[in-house]
Design a protein around this motif. Structure first.
Motif, short mmCIF file in Angstrom:
data_model
loop_
_atom_site.label_atom_id
_atom_site.label_comp_id
_atom_site.label_asym_id
_atom_site.label_seq_id
_atom_site.Cartn_x
_atom_site.Cartn_y
_atom_site.Cartn_z
N LYS A 47 0.78 -1.06 -0.03
CA LYS A 47 -0.01 0.09 -0.03
C LYS A 47 0.85 1.17 0.05
O LYS A 47 0.66 2.35 -0.72
CB LYS A 47 -0.99 0.06 1.27
CG LYS A 47 -2.12 -0.88 1.21
CD LYS A 47 -3.16 -0.88 2.24
CE LYS A 47 -4.15 -1.51 1.83
NZ LYS A 47 -5.23 -1.56 2.86
N SER A 50 2.29 2.10 -3.28
CA SER A 50 1.20 2.45 -4.26
C SER A 50 0.80 3.90 -3.77
O SER A 50 -0.01 4.47 -4.73
CB SER A 50 -0.12 1.39 -4.29
OG SER A 50 0.16 0.42 -5.13
N LEU A 52 -0.87 4.66 -1.02
CA LEU A 52 -2.02 4.73 -0.05
C LEU A 52 -1.70 4.88 1.16
O LEU A 52 -2.69 5.11 2.27
CB LEU A 52 -3.00 3.36 -0.24
CG LEU A 52 -3.53 2.97 -1.73
CD1 LEU A 52 -4.15 1.99 -1.68
CD2 LEU A 52 -4.37 4.20 -2.22
N ARG A 53 -0.32 4.84 1.54
CA ARG A 53 -0.11 4.85 3.08
C ARG A 53 1.15 5.88 2.98
O ARG A 53 2.05 6.11 2.21
CB ARG A 53 0.23 3.73 3.99
CG ARG A 53 -0.57 2.66 4.07
CD ARG A 53 -1.60 3.07 5.13
NE ARG A 53 -2.83 2.15 5.38
CZ ARG A 53 -3.72 2.34 4.50
NH1 ARG A 53 -4.07 3.36 3.92
NH2 ARG A 53 -4.82 1.51 4.74
N PRO A 72 -1.01 8.38 -5.66
CA PRO A 72 -1.19 7.30 -6.14
C PRO A 72 -1.43 7.28 -7.76
O PRO A 72 -0.90 6.52 -8.56
CB PRO A 72 -2.52 6.92 -5.52
CG PRO A 72 -2.68 7.43 -4.25
CD PRO A 72 -2.11 8.67 -4.36
N TYR A 73 -2.33 8.44 -8.36
CA TYR A 73 -2.35 8.51 -9.61
C TYR A 73 -1.10 8.91 -10.45
O TYR A 73 -0.88 8.41 -11.65
CB TYR A 73 -3.57 9.45 -9.75
CG TYR A 73 -3.29 10.74 -9.75
CD1 TYR A 73 -2.77 11.75 -10.44
CD2 TYR A 73 -4.02 11.21 -8.43
CE1 TYR A 73 -2.69 13.03 -9.98
CE2 TYR A 73 -3.89 12.62 -8.09
CZ TYR A 73 -3.20 13.39 -8.86
OH TYR A 73 -2.95 14.70 -8.34
N VAL A 76 0.67 5.33 -10.94
CA VAL A 76 -0.28 4.64 -12.00
C VAL A 76 0.36 5.07 -13.28
O VAL A 76 0.86 4.17 -13.93
CB VAL A 76 -1.61 4.84 -11.93
CG1 VAL A 76 -2.25 3.88 -13.07
CG2 VAL A 76 -2.10 4.26 -10.37
N GLN A 82 -1.48 -2.00 -9.07
CA GLN A 82 -1.45 -3.07 -7.79
C GLN A 82 -2.88 -3.86 -8.08
O GLN A 82 -3.98 -3.32 -8.41
CB GLN A 82 -1.44 -2.46 -6.71
CG GLN A 82 -1.73 -3.48 -5.55
CD GLN A 82 -1.56 -2.90 -4.14
OE1 GLN A 82 -1.89 -3.59 -3.27
NE2 GLN A 82 -0.96 -1.84 -3.82
N LEU A 105 -6.26 5.93 -16.99
CA LEU A 105 -5.17 6.97 -17.10
C LEU A 105 -4.61 6.94 -18.77
O LEU A 105 -3.73 7.67 -19.04
CB LEU A 105 -4.18 7.15 -16.27
CG LEU A 105 -4.49 7.39 -14.80
CD1 LEU A 105 -3.36 7.76 -13.79
CD2 LEU A 105 -5.35 8.62 -15.01
#
Lengths: 240, 329
Positions: A47, A50, A52-53, A72-73, A76, A82, A105
Motif C-alpha cells: 500500500k 502504491s 495509499l499509506r 497514487p495516480y 499509476v 496493483q 489514465l
C-alpha cells in the motif's frame, strides 16, 4: 536494472510501527516475493509503494525517481499498478467496465496498442472474455481474482504489485494463478508478489524476502529460501 | 375524499411539478452521499443562490411586466445559464471550503457534517445580510436594488402567465407545468446516462464503490468529489430556474424547507440511488398534494415526514434501496 528501490522505510498506523526500517529493491524483469505471517507488514508495504499509506521516514524510488510523496495516480501514470488484497473489483460494474477502469489514465483507448493489451488479458484469463458483460460482484472468488489481476495489467504497467493472489482459492485455481504470474513475467512485466502461500511463491521467485513484525529477517533467491530449514519450519507447513 | 376524486388530475399534475423540483435538488444530496457517505447540508443554499441568480439576471436584463412562457423564453434561457453557473459555483465553493481539507484528513463524519451545517448558515446569512456586506465593501450605491431589503421576498421582475395547453381528466395542464415536468425528466435522463456511460461517470461509480481501489486505478479522488459537487450544483441550478418559473419569488431562507423536502425525497427513494431520487421526489410531491387537498394545506409538511417514517419502517434503505455504488451497470 533496478526498477523499484525501498530505502529504510518506516510506516506507522497511529502509534503502531507497522514497517520498521525495511530496504529492498526489485530488478526489472524479475519476480520478487515478500512472504510472512499475518500482520508482518506485507500489505502495508505494498500500500505504501502504491501511495495509499503515508511514509513516516525513508524513501521509495521507482525507475530512478523519488516517488516517496507522489500521489497514487502519479504512480499509476509512471507504470506502477496493483492488484490489491481481497481483489477489490468494483462489484456493480461489468467485467469490461472494471478492465476499462484499469486503463483509466491511458489516452490511447481507441488504439491498436490498447486492443492488444485487452487481448493479452483475455489470453491470460479466457474466463474474463466469456463474462465481459457480467457484474463483477456476481462472479466467483477465482474469477474476481483474475479480474483484479487483469485490471492491474490494463494500464500496461512496468511493475505490477500482486497482493495475495491465491488467497481463499481452491488448490487447482491456485496453481493456475501462479502459472499466470510466470506468464506475466515472461511477457516482460516485473512482478512484486506478496504471498502466504510460501511454497508456490518461493519456487518461482528470483528474489524473496521474509517479513517478520515489520522487518526483513531473511533474503535470498526463492529456491534457496525454500530450502532454508528456518523458513521451512515457519512458513512451509501445510502448503499446497 | 370527494375533493380528491373531483380534483384528482389537478392534484396529481401539480404534485408532479413540485416533485420534479424536489427530485432535481435530491440528486445533489444523493450524489455527494454516494461518493462521500456524507449529507451535504449546505446543498439547500446552493439551490437558494440559484433562485437569486434568476431574479438578478432578469432584473439586469430589464425584464418587466407580464409575459407568456413562450414570450419569456429568451429571458428564461439566459436565467437558466446564470442559475446553473451560480449554483455550480456555490457548490464548488462548499466543496473547497467546507469539505476538502476535512475529507483529506479523514476527519470523523460528524465533524464534516457540522462543517456543512455551518456552511449552510453562512451561505444563507450572506444572502440575508447582503445590504450590510455591500455597504461594508462600499458597493451599496452601485448594487442598489440588488441588495436592498435582503430579508424580504424577492420577486421575479417579469410575471409569467401560465397558459392551459393540454386537457387531462377535468384539468387543463398549463404550459409552465408541462415545461417543469419535462425538463426535470430530461435532466434526470441525461445525468443517468452520464453516470452509466461516460468515463467520468464510471470514475464516480468507482469511487462510490471502493475509493481505495479507485485510487489504485489512478482515479484522482479530489477531482471526482469536485465533479460530484459540480453536477449536484448544476442540477440545483436547473431546479432553481424551474422553481422561479412556478413560484415567482424567493427569499434568503427558502432553501431550508425545500432542502429538507429534497433530502427526504432522496432518503425515501434510497439515498445514493439516482433513480431513487427521482422516484422519491415525485412520490413526495404527489403525496403532499393529495394530503393538502384532503386535509388542508397545513397538513402538507406533516404528510411528507409521516410518509418518510412509514417507508423507512418497512424499507430502511428506501424504496429502491441500492446505493450509487452498487447501481447495476
Amino acid at each position: 536494472m533496478t526498477l523499484l528501490e525501498i530505502r529504510d522505510l518506516n510506516v506507522n498506523y497511529g502509534h503502531i510501527e507497522a514497517i520498521r526500517g525495511i530496504s529492498f529493491s526489485v530488478e526489472e524483469g524479475t519476480i520478487t516475493t515478500l512472504i510472512g505471517a499475518n500482520g508482518a507488514g506485507k500489505t502495508t508495504t505494498l500500500k505504501t509503494i502504491s501511495g495509499l499509506r503515508k511514509v513516516h521516514s525513508g524513501s521509495v524510488f521507482f525507475d530512478g525517481k523519488d516517488i516517496t510523496n507522489a500521489k497514487p495516480y502519479e504512480r499509476v501514470k509512471m507504470g506502477l499498478t496493483q492488484s490489491p488484497e481481497g481483489r477489490r473489483c468494483f462489484p456493480g460494474m461489468t467485467v469490461m467496465e472494471n478492465l476499462e477502469m484499469g486503463a483509466l489514465l491511458r489516452k490511447d483507448r481507441r488504439s491498436a496498442a490498447y486492443r492488444e493489451d485487452l487481448e493479452r488479458v483475455f489470453g491470460l484469463f479466457p474466463r474474463l472474455q466469456e463474462r465481459v458483460k457480467q457484474a463483477a460482484g456476481t462472479m466467483s472468488g477465482g474469477e474476481q481474482q483474475m479480474l483484479a489481476m487483469g485490471r492491474a495489467l490494463m494500464a500496461r504497467p512496468r511493475l505490477v504489485l500482486l497482493d495475495e493472489p491465491s488467497m481463499g482459492l481452491a488448490p487447482k485455481l491456485i496453481r493456475q494463478i501462479f502459472s499466470i504470474v510466470d506468464e506475466i513475467k515472461a511477457q516482460g512485466t516485473t512482478v512484486l508478489l506478496v504471498e502466504q502461500n510460501a511454497n508456490q511463491a518461493l519456487k518461482r521467485s528470483d528474489v524473496a524476502h521474509v517479513l517478520e513484525t515489520g522487518k526483513i529477517v531473511r533474503s535470498g533467491p526463492g529456491e534457496k529460501l525454500a530450502a532454508d530449514p528456518a523458513v521451512k519450519a515457519a512458513y512451509l507447513g501445510g502448503d499446497v | 375524499m370527494e375533493f380528491l376524486i373531483g380534483n384528482f388530475a389537478e392534484l396529481t399534475i401539480t404534485g408532479l411539478v413540485l416533485g420534479s423540483v424536489y427530485a432535481l435538488v435530491a440528486l445533489g444530496y444523493t450524489l455527494v452521499y454516494g461518493v462521500l457517505q456524507l449529507i451535504n447540508f449546505a446543498h439547500s443554499e446552493v439551490f437558494m443562490w440559484g433562485t437569486y441568480a434568476v431574479v438578478w439576471v432578469l432584473t439586469l436584463l430589464g425584464a418587466s411586466g407580464t409575459s407568456s412562457l413562450a414570450g419569456a423564453a429568451g429571458y428564461l434561457a439566459i436565467a437558466l445559464v446564470a442559475a446553473v453557473l451560480m449554483s455550480g459555483g456555490v457548490a464548488l465553493i462548499v466543496e473547497r471550503f467546507a469539505y476538502r481539507r476535512l475529507v483529506r484528513q479523514n476527519a470523523p463524519k460528524y465533524i464534516i457534517l457540522i462543517s456543512a451545517i455551518g456552511a449552510s448558515f453562512v451561505l444563507s446569512e450572506i444572502m440575508g445580510l447582503r445590504d450590510k456586506i455591500a455597504g461594508f465593501l462600499g458597493l451599496q450605491g452601485v448594487l442598489g436594488d440588488y441588495v436592498n431589503n435582503p430579508r424580504n421576498t424577492s420577486t421575479l421582475p417579469v410575471e409569467i402567465k401560465p397558459e392551459p395547453v393540454l386537457q387531462i381528466g377535468n384539468y387543463m395542464v398549463r404550459d409552465t407545468e408541462l415545461l417543469i415536468i419535462i425538463s426535470a425528466l430530461i435532466m434526470m435522463f441525461v445525468l443517468d446516462q452520464f453516470i452509466r456511460r461516460t468515463s467520468f461517470g464510471r470514475q464516480i461509480r468507482a469511487v462510490a464503490q471502493d475509493p481505495e481501489a479507485a485510487s489504485l486505478m489512478g482515479a484522482n479522488s479530489t477531482n471526482v468529489v469536485r465533479l460530484t459537487f459540480l453536477i449536484g450544483g448544476v442540477m440545483a441550478g436547473v431546479a432553481a430556474t424551474l422553481y422561479m418559473i412556478k413560484v415567482g419569488a424567493t427569499g434568503f431562507n427558502v432553501g431550508f424547507v425545500l432542502g429538507v423536502k429534497a433530502f427526504t425525497a432522496a432518503v425515501l427513494g434510497g439515498i445514493g440511488n439516482l433513480r431513487g431520487a427521482l422516484l422519491g421526489g415525485l412520490i413526495l410531491g404527489i403525496a403532499e398534494n393529495y394530503a393538502s387537498g384532503i386535509l388542508g394545506s397545513e397538513w402538507r409538511d406533516v404528510t411528507a415526514f409521516v410518509l418518510l417514517v412509514l417507508v423507512l419502517l418497512v424499507r430502511p434503505s428506501g424504496l429502491l434501496g441500492e446505493s450509487l455504488g452498487r447501481a447495476r451497470a
